[in-house]
Scaffold this motif. Structure first.
Motif, PDB file in Angstrom:
ATOM      1  N   SER A 206       0.828  -1.212   0.000  1.00  0.00           N
ATOM      2  CA  SER A 206       0.000   0.000   0.000  1.00  0.00           C
ATOM      3  C   SER A 206       0.862   1.262   0.000  1.00  0.00           C
ATOM      4  CB  SER A 206      -0.935  -0.004   1.210  1.00  0.00           C
ATOM      5  OG  SER A 206      -0.191   0.051   2.416  1.00  0.00           O
ATOM      6  N   ILE A 207       2.096   1.128  -0.494  1.00  0.00           N
ATOM      7  CA  ILE A 207       3.037   2.232  -0.585  1.00  0.00           C
ATOM      8  C   ILE A 207       3.999   1.887  -1.716  1.00  0.00           C
ATOM      9  CG2 ILE A 207       4.668   1.183   1.047  1.00  0.00           C
ATOM     10  CD1 ILE A 207       5.225   3.951   2.182  1.00  0.00           C
ATOM     11  N   ASP A 208       4.575   2.885  -2.364  1.00  0.00           N
ATOM     12  CA  ASP A 208       5.584   2.615  -3.383  1.00  0.00           C
ATOM     13  C   ASP A 208       6.849   2.126  -2.686  1.00  0.00           C
ATOM     14  OD1 ASP A 208       7.319   2.528  -5.482  1.00  0.00           O
ATOM     15  OD2 ASP A 208       7.290   4.660  -5.928  1.00  0.00           O
ATOM     16  N   THR A 209       7.250   0.909  -2.992  1.00  0.00           N
ATOM     17  CA  THR A 209       8.363   0.294  -2.282  1.00  0.00           C
ATOM     18  C   THR A 209       9.702   0.958  -2.572  1.00  0.00           C
ATOM     19  OG1 THR A 209       8.553  -1.326  -4.065  1.00  0.00           O
ATOM     20  CG2 THR A 209       7.245  -1.947  -2.145  1.00  0.00           C
ATOM     21  N   GLU A 210       9.799   1.707  -3.661  1.00  0.00           N
ATOM     22  CA  GLU A 210      11.078   2.328  -3.999  1.00  0.00           C
ATOM     23  C   GLU A 210      11.216   3.738  -3.436  1.00  0.00           C
ATOM     24  OE1 GLU A 210      13.472   0.496  -5.254  1.00  0.00           O
ATOM     25  OE2 GLU A 210      11.919  -1.012  -5.080  1.00  0.00           O
ATOM     26  N   THR A 211      10.150   4.501  -3.458  1.00  0.00           N
ATOM     27  CA  THR A 211      10.242   5.913  -3.086  1.00  0.00           C
ATOM     28  C   THR A 211       9.492   6.259  -1.801  1.00  0.00           C
ATOM     29  OG1 THR A 211       8.248   6.545  -4.322  1.00  0.00           O
ATOM     30  CG2 THR A 211      10.329   6.492  -5.543  1.00  0.00           C
ATOM     31  N   GLY A 212       8.645   5.351  -1.334  1.00  0.00           N
ATOM     32  CA  GLY A 212       7.816   5.660  -0.178  1.00  0.00           C
ATOM     33  C   GLY A 212       6.608   6.503  -0.509  1.00  0.00           C
TER      34      GLY A 212
END
Length: 793
Positions: A206-212
């Motif tokens: 539920s979040i972008d794993t690369e950028t947060g």
């Protein structure tokens, strides 16, 4: 709740029962009890308790064995592998205490009765009492056994789960994190199998794993059972969904779709096979189509948001689609442990001069690292790994953790961005490229390389060392300003890394970058595909447009999705989208473009910008651009997108472009659409009042305006010393058009390079009364400071 029970069903568990049944099982119980009414489907099941594990260990003398064996390992009398082997063998050979065995058998029988199936097929998963913690995920540390049937096989699988608490990787990880081996207990989750062997499965965050970036759900999907995605042995499909629009009627906020190779799938084994599951190659048809429909993608994203809202933190979720019923189940959910803990400072890596590109893959992390390649094919050979080397292998499963943390970078042939290897790499802070396909074939031992994950979704392995700069941006020092400071963006793949910047929107989104790097095909070559004369070009376009029956739909769909990723970072602030501004020689470089483009002696001031949009030779191509913008605004939901027309020489030309746009449903003022015009030609300044009647605002392109004001080809090496955006003649043009725009009630900003190259130039713009300044992200903080200082004077 009593803690002396041997077995507890999920529907009696809550999230605070981690000491009793471990993180995974406590979370499953929480979802069964609290989220079933919200549409979260969790397969039924039960968990053995931590006390059951401790009783098993005491009954078999395991505790004393662990103590003596780990002492021997710490004193150097045993290797890590020998220590783990000794403990695991004792656990697998152990006998069950009568009460524990009876409880497991009874619970399995009860689960079979509840589901109406004899000897129900179950997944048997490990759930440690120290896992899914804020500072330690323990991702993939213990084993999972699928399609287990019958009480006897269940008891065997449970012992194997206990033993997996002492794999080499688990021992090493606990040592690194400072956990006492004697204090960690194991619960076993026994859960009805979802027939995803007939459907598909995967992982979502539920979040972008690369950028947060916290406004997206990231979903990975592959055919069959989910272990291949988790372990990173396949390259899955990938989807991104914009969370804030999921409850908005009439929109479908999928902002990215990438087709994965999905090389194999895990299915139930046939009678006579060695184990309960097996891997088989996927068909060409399966590889060529997405696992999930758009409706299923959106349903999963809504489930992710529901779970995140309940837990109050970003979540890492495993899901499975039942191939018989089509139902989408959640089979695990745990807190995300890397990006959710990142701070306010941004560390930005830039790659300058570098060697040839050797390999590309999906980037994990946003760092750059150089080193010598250490190519290792199997886990048996990890002892020869050299600290600080670039680990290159086919796939990195949890057995590789002891050396992953010692690598400067990791490169694998297989895997996706949500695989175990990717999760652990992020947690360790080690950059990784996954899903490269042929890294082990193209790279060799001792080769000097640079691994770059700082250039967007696609990472690169460059030959030799590269020129790398690192800049740390402290967001706590960003000043407040009346003048809006916006961003110039072109690359969808890198847009999300800047989401933390407190920008006032995107002042310039360059459409042509998406066309050149994502679509790669000239629009006229798609419209007139049957008339293409170059057979090699036809073949390459056929490959790119796989899955699109209408080749023009490929252009519209991929363009809308690419632009959506930039609009998502800006929302709800505006994104000013410049329509395509290629010159004829640049259009000709697109696939199929040479057949449709004239040769011009001076493309810089030739057939470009607005003059193309109404010309019969390109109007159909421009109409595809308009269709993409309309889809972006109306179907995906980004009504913050404004349209900007470049290189518009006369008001009459503006009228012709506006007519074409209206024919494609893009009409100024309808559904909040604002339109802008670039101010980059002296006629835009002279006739600013007339242009203001046709557009809501201006955006000054200082590069072209300088070129045409001073009569200098900006690409000329000979004239480079004369090209200066700060020249008094250029400044006069800028001050004049700002004054005329305001007199006409129009907005005006600047999106050229001058403030990015010369941050002090911002003072000139503020003093002239500019409404907004748009700069490249690297310059944002510095320009903000100059704007604040100018406003204070």
């Amino acid at each position: 709740m009593p803690t002396d029970d041997e077995v507890l069903f999920f529907d009696t568990l809550r999230r605070d029962d981690v000491p009793i049944v471990g993180g995974k099982n406590a979370s499953l119980g929480e979802m069964v009890q609290k989220l079933g009414a919200a549409g979260i489907l969790v397969p039924p099941g039960f968990a053995s308790t931590a006390n059951a594990y401790r009783r098993f260990c005491r009954a078999n003398g395991i505790e004393a064995l662990i103590h003596s064996t780990m002492a021997a390992y710490r004193e150097g009398r045993m290797t890590l592998h020998q220590a783990g082997d000794t403990i695991r063998a004792a656990i697998v050979a152990g006998h069950w205490p009568d009460a524990t065995e009876a409880a497991l058998r009874a619970a399995y029988a009860e689960l079979s009765t509840r589901t109406g199936q004899d000897d129900i097929a179950v997944a048997v998963r490990s759930s440690a009492t120290a896992e899914d913690l804020p500072d330690a995920s323990f991702a993939g540390q213990q084993e999972t056994y699928l399609n287990v049937r019958g009480e006897d096989d269940l008891l065997i699988a449970c012992r194997k789960c206990y033993a997996s608490l002492f794999t080499d990787r688990a021992i090493s990880y606990r040592d690194a994190k400072g956990f006492d081996h004697m204090q960690v207990a194991l619960s076993v989750g026994v859960q009805q199998m979802v027939r995803s062997d007939l459907g598909g499965s995967g992982v979502m965050f539920s979040i972008d794993t690369e950028t947060g970036f916290d406004k997206v759900v990231l979903i990975d999907a592959a055919w069959g059972l989910g272990e291949n995605v988790v372990q990173g042995t396949v390259t899955p499909d990938e989807y991104q969904v914009y969370k804030p629009f999921l409850d908005r009627d009439g929109v479908r906020p999928i902002i990215d779709k990438t087709l994965g190779a999905k090389e194999k799938k895990m299915i139930y084994a046939a009678e006579g096979d060695a184990g309960p599951v097996r891997n088989v190659p996927t068909s060409r048809a399966e590889r060529a189509r997405f696992v999930l429909s758009d409706d299923e993608v959106l349903e999963l994203a809504r489930k992710a948001v529901t779970i995140e809202e309940h837990y109050g933190v970003p979540m890492d979720i495993e899901w499975a689609k039942d191939g018989n019923t089509g139902a989408l189940f959640v089979v695990q959910a745990r807190p995300e442990t890397v990006q959710s803990r990142s701070g306010a400072a941004l560390k930005h890596y830039s790659v300058g001069e570098h060697g040839a590109t050797l390999v590309t893959g999906l980037s994990v992390g946003e760092q750059v690292a150089s080193g010598r390649v250490c190519l290792i094919e199997t886990a048996e050979d990890i002892d020869r790994f050299v600290d600080g080397a670039v680990l290159v292998t086919s796939t990195t499963d949890p057995d590789w953790v002891p050396i992953m943390k010692r690598a400067s970078a990791i490169v694998t042939d297989h895997g996706g961005r949500t695989s175990h290897a990717a999760i652990v790499s992020r947690e360790l802070g080690v950059p990784a490229l996954v899903g490269c396909g042929d890294a082990t074939y193209l790279l060799h031992d001792q080769q000097e390389v640079t691994v770059s994950c700082a250039e967007g979704d696609i990472g690169h392995v460059y030959d030799g060392p590269a020129e790398v700069t690192v800049e740390e941006i402290d967001l706590t020092e960003v000043a407040q300003t009346r003048t809006k400071v916006m961003l110039n963006m072109a690359n969808p793949a890198t847009a999300a890394r800047w989401w933390r910047l407190p920008a006032d929107g995107v002042g310039l989104a360059r459409m042509e970058f998406v066309i050149a790097n994502t679509i790669r095909v000239h629009p006229e070559a798609l419209i007139h595909f049957d008339d293409l004369r170059d057979a090699a070009v036809r073949e390459e376009i056929e490959k790119l447009t796989t899955g699109y029956a209408d080749k023009t739909e490929y252009f519209v769909d991929r363009l809308a999705l690419g632009l959506a990723r930039i609009a998502a970072v800006a929302y709800p602030n505006p994104m000013i989208l410049r329509m395509s501004d290629f010159k004829t020689n640049e259009y000709a470089d697109l696939l199929g473009g040479a057949q449709f483009e004239p040769t011009e002696s001076n493309p810089m001031i030739g057939w470009r910008g607005a003059s193309r949009y109404y010309d019969p030779a390109y109007q159909q191509g421009f109409e595809l651009e308009c269709r993409a913008v309309r889809r972006l605004r109306e179907q995906i939901g980004f009504d913050n997108v404004m349209v900007m027309i470049p290189f518009c020489r006369t008001p009459e030309e503006a009228d012709r472009v506006i007519t074409v746009m209206q024919g494609q449903g893009l009409q100024r003022g309808v559904q909040g659409l604002q339109t802008y015009v670039m101010c980059e030609i002296p006629s835009n300044v002279v006739l600013a009042g007339e242009f203001a009647k046709r557009f809501d605002g201006f955006s000054i392109g200082s590069n072209d305006l300088t070129q045409l004001t001073l009569g200098i080809d900006r690409d000329s090496d000979k004239l480079a010393p004369l090209f200066d955006e700060r020249h008094e003649a250029v400044q006069w043009m800028i001050r004049t058009v700002i004054e005329k725009a305001h007199e006409a009630g129009a907005k005006i900003g600047l999106c050229g390079q001058a403030p990015s190259n010369y941050p002090d130039f911002a003072r000139v713009l503020v003093e002239a009364g500019i409404d907004s300044i748009s700069v490249v992200p690297d310059s944002f903080v510095q320009v903000k400071k100059h704007v604040a200082a100018a406003e204070a004077d």
